[in-house]
Design a protein around this motif. Structure first.
Motif, mmCIF file in Angstrom:
data_model
loop_
_atom_site.group_PDB
_atom_site.id
_atom_site.type_symbol
_atom_site.label_atom_id
_atom_site.label_comp_id
_atom_site.label_asym_id
_atom_site.label_seq_id
_atom_site.Cartn_x
_atom_site.Cartn_y
_atom_site.Cartn_z
ATOM 1 N N THR A 132 0.862 -1.180 0.000
ATOM 2 C CA THR A 132 0.000 0.000 0.000
ATOM 3 C C THR A 132 0.896 1.227 0.000
ATOM 4 O O THR A 132 1.676 1.430 0.927
ATOM 5 N N ARG A 133 0.796 2.045 -1.063
ATOM 6 C CA ARG A 133 1.631 3.246 -1.200
ATOM 7 C C ARG A 133 0.726 4.441 -1.494
ATOM 8 O O ARG A 133 -0.072 4.423 -2.434
ATOM 9 N N LEU A 134 0.834 5.476 -0.680
ATOM 10 C CA LEU A 134 -0.033 6.649 -0.768
ATOM 11 C C LEU A 134 0.814 7.905 -0.613
ATOM 12 O O LEU A 134 1.888 7.877 -0.003
ATOM 13 N N ALA A 135 0.321 9.019 -1.131
ATOM 14 C CA ALA A 135 1.055 10.280 -0.996
ATOM 15 C C ALA A 135 0.074 11.441 -0.885
ATOM 16 O O ALA A 135 -1.070 11.363 -1.342
ATOM 17 N N TYR A 136 0.560 12.516 -0.288
ATOM 18 C CA TYR A 136 -0.232 13.746 -0.175
ATOM 19 C C TYR A 136 0.687 14.931 -0.463
ATOM 20 O O TYR A 136 1.749 15.080 0.163
ATOM 21 N N VAL A 137 0.274 15.767 -1.404
ATOM 22 C CA VAL A 137 1.064 16.937 -1.797
ATOM 23 C C VAL A 137 0.647 18.135 -0.938
ATOM 24 O O VAL A 137 -0.525 18.501 -0.931
ATOM 25 N N TYR A 138 1.597 18.705 -0.209
ATOM 26 C CA TYR A 138 1.270 19.866 0.619
ATOM 27 C C TYR A 138 1.877 21.168 0.086
ATOM 28 O O TYR A 138 1.571 22.242 0.588
ATOM 29 N N ARG A 139 2.728 21.055 -0.953
ATOM 30 C CA ARG A 139 3.313 22.269 -1.523
ATOM 31 C C ARG A 139 3.674 22.040 -2.979
ATOM 32 O O ARG A 139 4.144 20.968 -3.363
ATOM 33 N N GLY A 140 3.451 23.062 -3.819
ATOM 34 C CA GLY A 140 3.917 23.041 -5.192
ATOM 35 C C GLY A 140 3.069 22.239 -6.150
ATOM 36 O O GLY A 140 1.918 21.895 -5.868
ATOM 37 N N GLN A 141 3.680 21.921 -7.303
ATOM 38 C CA GLN A 141 3.017 21.169 -8.365
ATOM 39 C C GLN A 141 3.959 20.105 -8.911
ATOM 40 O O GLN A 141 4.364 20.148 -10.079
ATOM 41 N N PRO A 142 4.303 19.130 -8.100
ATOM 42 C CA PRO A 142 5.254 18.117 -8.557
ATOM 43 C C PRO A 142 4.645 17.154 -9.563
ATOM 44 O O PRO A 142 3.427 16.985 -9.631
ATOM 45 N N VAL A 143 5.520 16.502 -10.323
ATOM 46 C CA VAL A 143 5.120 15.401 -11.186
ATOM 47 C C VAL A 143 5.439 14.114 -10.427
ATOM 48 O O VAL A 143 6.595 13.856 -10.080
ATOM 49 N N VAL A 144 4.419 13.329 -10.130
ATOM 50 C CA VAL A 144 4.569 12.097 -9.357
ATOM 51 C C VAL A 144 4.171 10.923 -10.242
ATOM 52 O O VAL A 144 3.035 10.862 -10.722
ATOM 53 N N GLY A 145 5.112 10.021 -10.495
ATOM 54 C CA GLY A 145 4.814 8.878 -11.346
ATOM 55 C C GLY A 145 4.305 9.270 -12.714
ATOM 56 O O GLY A 145 3.458 8.589 -13.290
ATOM 57 N N GLY A 146 4.804 10.395 -13.226
ATOM 58 C CA GLY A 146 4.415 10.861 -14.553
ATOM 59 C C GLY A 146 3.169 11.713 -14.603
ATOM 60 O O GLY A 146 2.767 12.167 -15.676
ATOM 61 N N THR A 147 2.532 11.967 -13.448
ATOM 62 C CA THR A 147 1.302 12.755 -13.400
ATOM 63 C C THR A 147 1.540 14.082 -12.685
ATOM 64 O O THR A 147 2.083 14.107 -11.576
ATOM 65 N N ARG A 148 1.140 15.178 -13.330
ATOM 66 C CA ARG A 148 1.252 16.489 -12.694
ATOM 67 C C ARG A 148 0.239 16.597 -11.568
ATOM 68 O O ARG A 148 -0.951 16.340 -11.759
ATOM 69 N N CYS A 149 0.698 16.960 -10.372
ATOM 70 C CA CYS A 149 -0.161 17.069 -9.204
ATOM 71 C C CYS A 149 -0.030 18.469 -8.620
ATOM 72 O O CYS A 149 0.817 19.251 -9.042
ATOM 73 N N SER A 150 -0.860 18.781 -7.634
ATOM 74 C CA SER A 150 -0.783 20.103 -7.019
ATOM 75 C C SER A 150 -1.098 20.010 -5.538
ATOM 76 O O SER A 150 -1.676 19.014 -5.065
ATOM 77 N N ALA A 151 -0.721 21.057 -4.800
ATOM 78 C CA ALA A 151 -0.915 21.090 -3.359
ATOM 79 C C ALA A 151 -2.374 20.831 -2.999
ATOM 80 O O ALA A 151 -3.286 21.367 -3.634
#
Length: 337
Positions: free
Chosen positions: A247-266
């Motif tokens: 089980t692998r999960l993440a939460y973006v709290y700052r910026g607009q990183p690309v995670v696993g090829g997907t653009r994400c945002s805070a």
């Protein structure tokens, strides 16, 4: 009364560590790892906000995701970074728990005029033990059989605060273990410098051999990682979580990183697919995200408020024990400072 309080001498090793090529730990048997490849974002959500505790606003990070996809994690809350005038942050008055481990993380807490002695959560448990939680500190509370505790703030304090709370389930055989709380100071948690320019760091709250660093805090019954990843603009990171932690999960709290090829945002929660490694790119601005991974327990979950058991019958017993003042076990407290 009755709590064992230890000033542990455990050291996280070198506070700043280099890592070749920005690569995390390489799991055993992953030599021809291209087979599974990188984790991808299976689902991305923007979690809702709601009132919690004595009336403060939280983000319910994993809201709407089925329990079986989150196992062993139960809840993950963010107290969003904001300014609090005097007397407006009530905290969480004395309340009970049973059946899991709670993991609060004080990402930021600083007074309006800069750091000061009141910059802390004032904690107390059912046996009268007290502890102050300051900026960067981490707590691992194996609730087990049961405890009661509170976390409040001096009514005269005013400043900026950013907190997270994570609950990790316990296997059936450990749900009635005696309660134990580990309070770990920020200075004892390893922060690995993966790259100096652009700067990329990994703070290891839970986990072993993460870029060569191990947290002094150990989740004994449920293997898990809890990492705070910070990347300056242009920074990149590749991390290999242990294969057993599916089980692998993440939460973006700052910026607009690309995670696993997907653009994400805070403010976005990420449900990640299986894979050998996690790839994160900061993009044009600084980025920060929390990453958790854990080994699944695979048992039924019965939840009601502060109690997490395996059946409705066990939840009913929690309520009876609470009403009869028999909920709490003999507390052990360890301080790593």
């Amino acid at each position: 009364a009755g709590a064992a309080v230890a000033g542990a001498s455990t050291s996280p090793g070198s506070r700043r560590m280099g890592a070749a090529c920005g690569s995390g730990q390489q799991p055993a048997g992953a030599e021809g790892a291209g087979a599974a490849g990188a984790m991808a974002v299976e689902r991305k959500t923007r979690p809702p906000q709601r009132s919690e505790g004595a009336g403060f606003l939280i983000v319910d990070i994993m809201s709407g995701i089925p329990d079986e996809r989150l196992d062993p994690f139960l809840i993950w809350h963010e107290l969003p970074r904001s300014f609090h005038p005097p007397g407006t942050m009530p905290g969480a008055p004395m309340h009970p728990h049973r059946g899991f481990s709670e993991c609060p993380y004080a990402k930021e807490m600083v007074g309006k005029d800069g750091p000061g002695p009141m910059d802390c959560f004032l904690g107390k448990d059912h046996e009268g033990n007290k502890h102050s939680m300051r900026q960067g500190d981490f707590e691992f509370g194996q609730v087990g059989q049961g405890l009661m505790h509170e976390g409040v703030i001096d009514k005269n304090w005013s400043g900026y605060m950013h907190f997270f709370q994570l609950w990790i389930n316990l296997p059936r055989k450990n749900k009635m273990d005696p309660p134990k709380i580990i309070n770990c100071a920020s200075a004892k948690l390893p922060v690995v410098e993966v790259s100096a320019s652009p700067k990329v760091t990994v703070k290891v709250l839970l986990g072993e051999n993460v870029f060569g660093a191990t947290s002094p805090v150990v989740s004994r019954h449920v293997p898990a990682q809890y990492l705070d990843l910070e990347l300056a603009a242009g920074g990149q990171l590749v991390h290999h979580p242990p294969p057993e932690m599916q089980t692998r999960l993440a939460y973006v709290y700052r910026g607009q990183p690309v995670v696993g090829g997907t653009r994400c945002s805070a403010g976005e929660f990420l449900l990640l697919t299986p894979g050998v490694h996690l790839m994160v790119e900061a993009g044009r601005e600084d980025a920060g995200l929390l990453f958790i991974a854990g080994r699944r327990i695979g048992e039924p979950i019965a939840k009601h408020g502060p109690f997490v058991m395996n059946s409705r019958t066990e939840l009913d017993q929690c309520m009876r024990d609470f009403q009869a003042k028999k909920l709490c076990g003999n507390m052990t407290r360890e301080v790593i400072a």
